[in-house]
Motif scaffolding. Structure first.
Motif, PDB file in Angstrom:
ATOM      1  N   LEU A  30       0.880  -1.178   0.000  1.00  0.00           N
ATOM      2  CA  LEU A  30       0.000   0.000   0.000  1.00  0.00           C
ATOM      3  C   LEU A  30       0.915   1.226   0.000  1.00  0.00           C
ATOM      4  N   VAL A  31       0.925   1.917  -1.127  1.00  0.00           N
ATOM      5  CA  VAL A  31       1.796   3.081  -1.258  1.00  0.00           C
ATOM      6  C   VAL A  31       0.945   4.342  -1.272  1.00  0.00           C
ATOM      7  N   CYS A  32       1.315   5.315  -0.453  1.00  0.00           N
ATOM      8  CA  CYS A  32       0.597   6.598  -0.439  1.00  0.00           C
ATOM      9  C   CYS A  32       1.395   7.647  -1.196  1.00  0.00           C
ATOM     10  N   LEU A  33       0.699   8.405  -2.041  1.00  0.00           N
ATOM     11  CA  LEU A  33       1.278   9.590  -2.664  1.00  0.00           C
ATOM     12  C   LEU A  33       0.720  10.786  -1.907  1.00  0.00           C
ATOM     13  N   VAL A  34       1.617  11.591  -1.341  1.00  0.00           N
ATOM     14  CA  VAL A  34       1.152  12.693  -0.512  1.00  0.00           C
ATOM     15  C   VAL A  34       1.873  13.964  -0.911  1.00  0.00           C
ATOM     16  N   GLY A  35       1.233  15.101  -0.719  1.00  0.00           N
ATOM     17  CA  GLY A  35       1.865  16.374  -1.030  1.00  0.00           C
ATOM     18  C   GLY A  35       0.805  17.444  -1.112  1.00  0.00           C
ATOM     19  N   GLU A 199      -2.699  10.726   7.393  1.00  0.00           N
ATOM     20  CA  GLU A 199      -3.317   9.590   6.729  1.00  0.00           C
ATOM     21  C   GLU A 199      -2.252   8.758   5.996  1.00  0.00           C
ATOM     22  N   ALA A 200      -1.319   9.459   5.359  1.00  0.00           N
ATOM     23  CA  ALA A 200      -0.281   8.765   4.580  1.00  0.00           C
ATOM     24  C   ALA A 200       0.589   7.869   5.463  1.00  0.00           C
ATOM     25  N   VAL A 201       1.043   8.395   6.618  1.00  0.00           N
ATOM     26  CA  VAL A 201       1.933   7.576   7.446  1.00  0.00           C
ATOM     27  C   VAL A 201       1.152   6.491   8.197  1.00  0.00           C
ATOM     28  N   ARG A 202      -0.131   6.708   8.363  1.00  0.00           N
ATOM     29  CA  ARG A 202      -0.963   5.717   9.042  1.00  0.00           C
ATOM     30  C   ARG A 202      -1.208   4.523   8.128  1.00  0.00           C
ATOM     31  N   LEU A 203      -1.450   4.812   6.846  1.00  0.00           N
ATOM     32  CA  LEU A 203      -1.852   3.753   5.928  1.00  0.00           C
ATOM     33  C   LEU A 203      -0.682   3.135   5.171  1.00  0.00           C
ATOM     34  N   GLY A 204       0.287   3.946   4.792  1.00  0.00           N
ATOM     35  CA  GLY A 204       1.251   3.497   3.788  1.00  0.00           C
ATOM     36  C   GLY A 204       2.290   2.527   4.308  1.00  0.00           C
ATOM     37  N   ASP A 205       2.582   1.485   3.521  1.00  0.00           N
ATOM     38  CA  ASP A 205       3.803   0.706   3.760  1.00  0.00           C
ATOM     39  C   ASP A 205       4.989   1.581   3.388  1.00  0.00           C
ATOM     40  N   ARG A 206       4.802   2.302   2.256  1.00  0.00           N
ATOM     41  CA  ARG A 206       5.761   3.332   1.869  1.00  0.00           C
ATOM     42  C   ARG A 206       4.990   4.572   1.441  1.00  0.00           C
ATOM     43  N   VAL A 207       5.658   5.707   1.578  1.00  0.00           N
ATOM     44  CA  VAL A 207       5.005   6.982   1.285  1.00  0.00           C
ATOM     45  C   VAL A 207       5.881   7.777   0.320  1.00  0.00           C
ATOM     46  N   VAL A 209       6.473  11.417  -1.070  1.00  0.00           N
ATOM     47  CA  VAL A 209       6.150  12.826  -0.825  1.00  0.00           C
ATOM     48  C   VAL A 209       6.467  13.630  -2.085  1.00  0.00           C
ATOM     49  N   PHE A 210       5.436  14.274  -2.635  1.00  0.00           N
ATOM     50  CA  PHE A 210       5.597  15.101  -3.827  1.00  0.00           C
ATOM     51  C   PHE A 210       5.726  16.567  -3.425  1.00  0.00           C
ATOM     52  N   ALA A 211       6.558  17.284  -4.171  1.00  0.00           N
ATOM     53  CA  ALA A 211       6.678  18.732  -3.979  1.00  0.00           C
ATOM     54  C   ALA A 211       6.121  19.429  -5.217  1.00  0.00           C
ATOM     55  N   ALA A 212       5.967  20.752  -5.124  1.00  0.00           N
ATOM     56  CA  ALA A 212       5.415  21.528  -6.241  1.00  0.00           C
ATOM     57  C   ALA A 212       6.162  21.194  -7.535  1.00  0.00           C
ATOM     58  N   GLY A 213       5.434  21.254  -8.638  1.00  0.00           N
ATOM     59  CA  GLY A 213       6.051  20.999  -9.926  1.00  0.00           C
ATOM     60  C   GLY A 213       6.234  19.514 -10.213  1.00  0.00           C
ATOM     61  N   GLY A 214       5.532  18.660  -9.434  1.00  0.00           N
ATOM     62  CA  GLY A 214       5.561  17.233  -9.711  1.00  0.00           C
ATOM     63  C   GLY A 214       6.902  16.575  -9.441  1.00  0.00           C
ATOM     64  N   ARG A 215       7.629  17.095  -8.460  1.00  0.00           N
ATOM     65  CA  ARG A 215       8.919  16.508  -8.092  1.00  0.00           C
ATOM     66  C   ARG A 215       8.722  15.524  -6.937  1.00  0.00           C
ATOM     67  N   LEU A 216       9.291  14.329  -7.071  1.00  0.00           N
ATOM     68  CA  LEU A 216       9.242  13.363  -5.966  1.00  0.00           C
ATOM     69  C   LEU A 216      10.353  13.711  -4.991  1.00  0.00           C
ATOM     70  N   ALA A 230      14.334  13.849   3.779  1.00  0.00           N
ATOM     71  CA  ALA A 230      15.432  13.992   2.821  1.00  0.00           C
ATOM     72  C   ALA A 230      15.866  15.448   2.636  1.00  0.00           C
ATOM     73  N   ASP A 231      14.936  16.384   2.824  1.00  0.00           N
ATOM     74  CA  ASP A 231      15.319  17.795   2.659  1.00  0.00           C
ATOM     75  C   ASP A 231      14.381  18.677   3.489  1.00  0.00           C
ATOM     76  N   ASP A 232      14.597  19.967   3.401  1.00  0.00           N
ATOM     77  CA  ASP A 232      13.812  20.905   4.215  1.00  0.00           C
ATOM     78  C   ASP A 232      12.331  20.854   3.861  1.00  0.00           C
ATOM     79  N   PHE A 233      12.052  20.676   2.574  1.00  0.00           N
ATOM     80  CA  PHE A 233      10.648  20.621   2.168  1.00  0.00           C
ATOM     81  C   PHE A 233       9.939  19.463   2.879  1.00  0.00           C
ATOM     82  N   VAL A 234      10.554  18.286   2.853  1.00  0.00           N
ATOM     83  CA  VAL A 234       9.929  17.118   3.489  1.00  0.00           C
ATOM     84  C   VAL A 234       9.834  17.330   4.994  1.00  0.00           C
ATOM     85  N   ALA A 235      10.902  17.846   5.586  1.00  0.00           N
ATOM     86  CA  ALA A 235      10.911  18.078   7.036  1.00  0.00           C
ATOM     87  C   ALA A 235       9.752  18.996   7.410  1.00  0.00           C
TER      88      ALA A 235
END
Ligand SMILES: Nc1ncnc2c1ncn2[C@@H]1O[C@H](COP(=O)(O)OP(=O)(O)O)[C@@H](O)[C@H]1O
Ligand SMILES: [Mg+2]
Length: 325
Positions: A30-35, A199-207, A209-216, A230-235
């Motif tokens: 179960l993979v969550c896409l979040v952002g 919701e993402a961390v509750r459900l996902g086996d892996r998550v 995280v997308f940032a603006a402009g469709g960057r993973l 991994a970076d300030d945006f994710v933090a």
């Protein structure tokens, strides 16, 4: 199971919705896409069932490049659940769930049997709900019907786009729990879009995280995402209350339990499993008048969790976070 390689989508007006995306989803995962809104989550999902054609890259399911496949045939093996549910208002609940198996050429009897079974599985008693119309159900119940309908064709892959976004927080928690149980039971591979990190961390086996402009920005397990952004945006996105959120992903550890000495098993009441997260254990502990909860592994008691144990576990988790940041 699902592999996106260098997948990009630029809309006709020049909007870059998804940029050079590499993502793999294992069978049964179960993979969550979040952002944040507009970062390309829905576009990514719709490229997997070819509601949207990518402008670059390659998407494989079970090693097969799907870009050449007939979209209608492809979607037979991919369930799709959206927030707006899209139930047919003039059809009863049972008929709504039977739609997809019937479309797939199943007999009426088989479709009916499968629909009844799935209503049961999503927690809607067929005796009560099968003959109702969608408007006679609450939002949460309609959402359950949407999930049942998507699963009725037994698809190996299920895509979900903010399916629980429109229901209130308590109903949402219940839907999440039910869905986790259902997904484990059916072993279906799920890609789940949400803008809600909890919701993402509750459900996902892996998550992812997308940032603006469709960057993973990061693709990781919930624990690593919260522990090692991994970076300030994710933090920033996973938030400053990371310590508390981590409760939902920290497993219980025997080291934080008290021994059973002097406590008789009969005194212990409900027991929780050692695989439970600290967050769930805390919930059970709060309901217990004696301030302790028995913990078991494979029906063997391993110790009791007390508020002291929770404190030790949290301190250990914070210390671990400090060493990795
Ligand atoms: N049909 C379209 N034409 C042009 N731009 C679009 C279209 N659909 C979505 N977009 C844009 O693509 C970006 C990503 O959209 P979307 O994938 O829906 O984001 P999310 O689901 O993460 O909120 C946004 O900037 C959105 O405005
Ligand atoms: Mg969206």
């Amino acid at each position: 199971m699902i592999r996106l390689s260098g997948v990009g989508k630029t809309y006709d007006d020049g909007t870059v919705a998804v940029r050079e995306l590499d993502l793999d989803v294992r069978r049964g995962e179960l993979v969550c896409l979040v952002g944040p809104s507009g970062c390309g989550k829905s576009t990514t999902l719709k490229m997997i069932n070819r509601l949207i054609e990518p402008t670059s890259g390659r998407i494989e399911i079970d090693g097969q490049d799907i870009t050449g496949e007939d979209p209608v045939r492809l979607r037979r093996n991919i369930g799709y659940v959206i927030q707006e549910v899209g139930l047919f208002p003039h059809q009863k609940i049972l008929a709504n769930v039977m739609t997809v198996p019937l479309l797939h050429g199943e007999s009426k009897a088989t479709a009916r049997e499968r629909a009844l079974e799935l209503l049961e599985l999503v927690g809607l008693d067929p005796a009560r709900y099968a003959d109702r119309y969608p408007h006679q159900l609450s939002g949460g119940q309609q959402q359950r019907v949407g999930v049942a309908r998507a699963l009725a064709a037994r698809p190996p892959v299920l895509l979900m786009d903010e399916p629980f976004g429109a229901v209130d927080p308590l109903v949402r928690l219940r839907l999440q729990d039910e869905f986790l149980r259902l997904q484990a039971e059916l072993g279906v591979t799920v890609v789940f879009v949400t803008h809600d990190i909890d919701e993402a961390v509750r459900l996902g086996d892996r998550v992812a995280v997308f940032a603006a402009g469709g960057r993973l920005a990061q693709y990781d397990t919930p624990a690593r995402l919260l522990g090692r952004p991994a970076d300030d945006f994710v933090a920033d996105f996973v938030g400053s209350t990371t310590g508390l959120r981590r409760l939902q992903v920290i497993p219980l550890d025997p080291a934080h339990l008290e021994p059973l000495d002097g406590v008789s098993v009969g005194d212990l009441g409900a027991a929780i499993d050692i695989d439970t997260t600290l967050g769930e254990a805390l919930t059970v502990l709060l309901r217990d008048d004696r301030g302790m909860v028995a913990v078991k592994r494979d029906a063997q008691f391993v110790g009791v969790l007390t508020p002291n144990g929770v404190h030790r576990a949290l301190r250990a988790a914070l210390a671990e976070m400090a060493t990795v940041s």
